[in-house]
Design a protein around this motif. Structure first.
Motif, short mmCIF file in Angstrom:
data_model
loop_
_atom_site.label_atom_id
_atom_site.label_comp_id
_atom_site.label_asym_id
_atom_site.label_seq_id
_atom_site.Cartn_x
_atom_site.Cartn_y
_atom_site.Cartn_z
N ASN A 125 11.79 -44.97 -68.26
CA ASN A 125 10.61 -45.33 -67.06
C ASN A 125 9.56 -44.04 -67.16
O ASN A 125 9.64 -43.25 -66.64
CB ASN A 125 11.37 -45.58 -65.86
N VAL A 126 8.60 -44.70 -67.88
CA VAL A 126 7.40 -43.83 -68.17
C VAL A 126 6.30 -44.19 -67.11
O VAL A 126 5.09 -43.95 -67.02
CB VAL A 126 6.82 -43.58 -69.26
N GLY A 127 6.69 -45.24 -66.14
CA GLY A 127 5.46 -46.01 -65.19
C GLY A 127 5.60 -45.13 -63.83
O GLY A 127 6.12 -43.91 -63.72
N SER A 128 4.85 -45.72 -62.95
CA SER A 128 4.48 -45.06 -61.82
C SER A 128 5.08 -45.56 -60.62
O SER A 128 5.15 -45.32 -59.50
CB SER A 128 2.99 -45.14 -61.34
N ARG A 129 6.18 -46.39 -60.75
CA ARG A 129 7.20 -46.98 -59.75
C ARG A 129 8.65 -47.41 -60.31
O ARG A 129 8.63 -47.49 -61.62
CB ARG A 129 6.45 -48.22 -59.26
N GLU A 130 9.41 -47.78 -59.42
CA GLU A 130 10.74 -47.97 -60.03
C GLU A 130 10.76 -49.41 -60.96
O GLU A 130 9.90 -50.41 -60.42
CB GLU A 130 11.72 -48.30 -58.88
N ALA A 131 11.61 -49.47 -61.87
CA ALA A 131 11.29 -50.45 -62.72
C ALA A 131 12.80 -51.17 -62.63
O ALA A 131 13.85 -50.70 -62.64
CB ALA A 131 11.37 -50.20 -64.12
N ARG A 132 12.69 -52.53 -62.04
CA ARG A 132 13.89 -53.32 -62.33
C ARG A 132 13.70 -54.26 -63.43
O ARG A 132 12.70 -54.87 -63.43
CB ARG A 132 13.77 -54.16 -60.89
N PHE A 133 14.85 -54.55 -64.03
CA PHE A 133 14.57 -55.53 -65.26
C PHE A 133 15.72 -56.05 -65.50
O PHE A 133 17.05 -55.93 -65.02
CB PHE A 133 14.35 -54.62 -66.65
N SER A 134 15.75 -57.04 -66.60
CA SER A 134 16.91 -57.77 -67.12
C SER A 134 16.60 -57.94 -68.59
O SER A 134 15.71 -58.29 -68.85
CB SER A 134 17.16 -59.13 -66.42
N PHE A 135 17.62 -58.20 -69.20
CA PHE A 135 17.70 -58.50 -70.73
C PHE A 135 18.07 -59.97 -70.94
O PHE A 135 19.22 -60.41 -70.34
CB PHE A 135 18.38 -57.70 -71.72
N LYS A 136 17.52 -60.53 -72.02
CA LYS A 136 18.07 -62.12 -72.40
C LYS A 136 18.04 -62.08 -73.88
O LYS A 136 17.25 -61.64 -74.39
CB LYS A 136 17.23 -63.10 -71.71
N VAL A 137 19.20 -62.26 -74.25
CA VAL A 137 19.32 -62.43 -75.85
C VAL A 137 20.50 -63.52 -76.07
O VAL A 137 21.54 -63.64 -75.32
CB VAL A 137 19.68 -60.99 -76.28
#
Length: 151
Positions: free
Chosen positions: A28-40
Protein backbone atom coordinates in the motif's frame (compact mmCIF):
# COMPACT_ATOMS: atom_id res chain seq x y z
CA UNK A 1 -12.39 3.42 -14.24
CA UNK A 2 -10.32 0.45 -15.40
CA UNK A 3 -6.71 0.33 -16.55
CA UNK A 4 -4.03 -2.32 -16.88
CA UNK A 5 -1.51 -2.18 -14.12
CA UNK A 6 0.58 -4.99 -15.60
CA UNK A 7 0.53 -8.46 -17.08
CA UNK A 8 1.63 -11.33 -14.84
CA UNK A 9 3.02 -14.47 -16.46
CA UNK A 10 2.06 -17.34 -14.18
CA UNK A 11 3.84 -20.12 -16.06
CA UNK A 12 4.85 -21.31 -19.50
CA UNK A 13 4.68 -24.95 -20.51
CA UNK A 14 2.74 -25.99 -17.43
CA UNK A 15 1.50 -29.62 -17.63
CA UNK A 16 -2.27 -29.95 -17.93
CA UNK A 17 -4.05 -30.71 -14.61
CA UNK A 18 -0.99 -29.69 -12.58
CA UNK A 19 -1.31 -26.59 -10.41
CA UNK A 20 1.42 -23.98 -10.19
CA UNK A 21 1.41 -20.90 -7.98
CA UNK A 22 3.12 -17.55 -8.29
CA UNK A 23 3.50 -15.39 -5.19
CA UNK A 24 3.41 -11.61 -5.52
CA UNK A 25 4.16 -8.99 -2.88
CA UNK A 26 1.68 -6.13 -2.84
CA UNK A 27 2.29 -2.89 -0.96
CA UNK A 28 0.00 0.00 0.00
CA UNK A 29 1.75 3.14 -1.26
CA UNK A 30 -1.39 5.26 -0.73
CA UNK A 31 -2.27 7.72 2.00
CA UNK A 32 -5.04 5.66 3.64
CA UNK A 33 -5.87 2.08 4.55
CA UNK A 34 -6.72 0.03 1.44
CA UNK A 35 -9.56 -2.49 1.55
CA UNK A 36 -9.76 -4.68 -1.53
CA UNK A 37 -10.96 -7.88 -3.12
CA UNK A 38 -9.80 -9.94 -6.09
CA UNK A 39 -12.06 -11.46 -8.76
CA UNK A 40 -10.75 -14.12 -11.16
CA UNK A 41 -12.16 -17.21 -12.89
CA UNK A 42 -10.95 -20.66 -13.90
CA UNK A 43 -8.29 -21.84 -14.57
CA UNK A 44 -6.91 -19.21 -12.16
CA UNK A 45 -7.51 -18.68 -8.44
CA UNK A 46 -6.17 -16.21 -5.90
CA UNK A 47 -5.57 -16.30 -2.13
CA UNK A 48 -6.51 -14.31 -0.21
CA UNK A 49 -9.64 -13.24 -2.09
CA UNK A 50 -9.96 -10.04 -0.04
CA UNK A 51 -8.12 -8.08 2.60
CA UNK A 52 -6.93 -4.74 3.87
CA UNK A 53 -3.55 -3.06 4.12
CA UNK A 54 -2.57 -0.17 6.35
CA UNK A 55 -0.51 2.71 5.01
CA UNK A 56 2.90 1.32 3.99
CA UNK A 57 1.77 -2.24 4.70
CA UNK A 58 2.51 -5.19 2.47
CA UNK A 59 1.34 -8.76 2.06
CA UNK A 60 1.79 -11.77 -0.18
CA UNK A 61 -0.85 -12.77 -2.75
CA UNK A 62 -0.78 -16.28 -4.24
CA UNK A 63 -2.10 -16.67 -7.78
CA UNK A 64 -2.62 -20.28 -8.88
CA UNK A 65 -3.01 -21.68 -12.38
CA UNK A 66 -4.55 -25.13 -12.88
CA UNK A 67 -5.19 -25.69 -16.61
CA UNK A 68 -7.57 -28.39 -17.83
CA UNK A 69 -6.53 -28.17 -21.50
CA UNK A 70 -3.44 -27.40 -23.56
CA UNK A 71 -2.82 -23.95 -24.99
CA UNK A 72 -2.57 -20.39 -23.69
CA UNK A 73 -5.08 -18.92 -21.29
CA UNK A 74 -5.14 -15.14 -20.86
CA UNK A 75 -7.55 -13.61 -18.39
CA UNK A 76 -8.01 -10.44 -16.37
CA UNK A 77 -7.93 -10.55 -12.60
CA UNK A 78 -9.82 -7.57 -11.19
CA UNK A 79 -8.58 -5.85 -8.06
CA UNK A 80 -11.55 -3.99 -6.57
CA UNK A 81 -10.94 -1.27 -3.98
CA UNK A 82 -13.56 -0.20 -1.44
CA UNK A 83 -13.51 3.23 -3.12
CA UNK A 84 -15.11 1.72 -6.21
CA UNK A 85 -11.93 1.80 -8.29
CA UNK A 86 -11.16 -1.36 -10.29
CA UNK A 87 -7.73 -2.30 -11.55
CA UNK A 88 -7.32 -5.03 -14.17
CA UNK A 89 -4.27 -7.25 -13.95
CA UNK A 90 -3.70 -9.48 -16.96
CA UNK A 91 -2.81 -13.08 -16.16
CA UNK A 92 -1.29 -15.39 -18.74
CA UNK A 93 -0.30 -19.02 -18.62
CA UNK A 94 0.24 -21.80 -21.09
CA UNK A 95 -0.24 -25.53 -20.71
CA UNK A 96 1.17 -28.54 -22.55
CA UNK A 97 0.79 -32.28 -22.25
CA UNK A 98 3.35 -33.85 -19.94
CA UNK A 99 5.93 -36.04 -21.66
CA UNK A 100 4.38 -39.33 -20.51
CA UNK A 101 4.05 -42.13 -23.06
CA UNK A 102 3.31 -45.81 -23.35
CA UNK A 103 6.22 -47.97 -24.42
CA UNK A 104 4.23 -49.19 -27.44
CA UNK A 105 1.38 -47.48 -29.27
CA UNK A 106 -0.49 -50.75 -29.85
CA UNK A 107 -1.03 -53.82 -27.72
CA UNK A 108 -2.19 -57.03 -29.40
CA UNK A 109 -3.59 -59.75 -27.18
CA UNK A 110 -3.69 -63.35 -28.34
CA UNK A 111 -7.04 -65.00 -29.03
CA UNK A 112 -8.74 -65.94 -25.78
CA UNK A 113 -11.60 -68.38 -25.20
CA UNK A 114 -14.03 -68.92 -22.34
CA UNK A 115 -12.21 -70.02 -19.16
CA UNK A 116 -8.87 -68.88 -20.60
CA UNK A 117 -7.00 -65.63 -20.05
CA UNK A 118 -4.27 -63.66 -21.76
CA UNK A 119 -2.00 -61.05 -20.27
CA UNK A 120 0.68 -58.65 -21.47
CA UNK A 121 2.96 -56.23 -19.67
CA UNK A 122 3.37 -52.64 -20.79
CA UNK A 123 5.59 -49.82 -19.60
CA UNK A 124 4.67 -46.20 -19.02
CA UNK A 125 7.57 -43.76 -19.43
CA UNK A 126 7.41 -40.44 -17.58
CA UNK A 127 10.03 -38.11 -19.04
CA UNK A 128 8.75 -35.07 -17.16
CA UNK A 129 9.74 -33.79 -13.73
CA UNK A 130 6.11 -34.03 -12.52
CA UNK A 131 4.69 -37.00 -10.61
CA UNK A 132 1.86 -38.27 -12.79
CA UNK A 133 -1.26 -40.00 -11.47
CA UNK A 134 -3.12 -41.96 -14.12
CA UNK A 135 -6.04 -44.27 -14.61
CA UNK A 136 -7.37 -46.32 -17.50
CA UNK A 137 -10.50 -44.84 -19.05
CA UNK A 138 -12.94 -46.01 -21.66
CA UNK A 139 -12.92 -42.69 -23.57
CA UNK A 140 -9.93 -40.76 -24.90
CA UNK A 141 -11.26 -37.34 -23.86
CA UNK A 142 -13.62 -35.85 -21.32
CA UNK A 143 -15.70 -34.51 -24.24
CA UNK A 144 -16.25 -38.02 -25.63
CA UNK A 145 -17.28 -39.25 -22.18
CA UNK A 146 -19.79 -36.39 -21.75
CA UNK A 147 -21.24 -36.92 -25.23
CA UNK A 148 -21.83 -40.63 -24.51
CA UNK A 149 -23.48 -39.86 -21.15
CA UNK A 150 -25.78 -37.27 -22.77
CA UNK A 151 -27.13 -39.77 -25.32
Amino acid sequence: KQWYQRRVAITAGQPVKHESTKTLLIRNVGSREARFSFKVGDPYSVKPTHGSLGIGGSMQVHISYNPSATGSQIQDMVLQYDTGEDVSIGLCGSATDANVRLEKTMLKLETTYITMSTQKTISIHNRSNIVVHYQWKKYATLGEERNTKDM
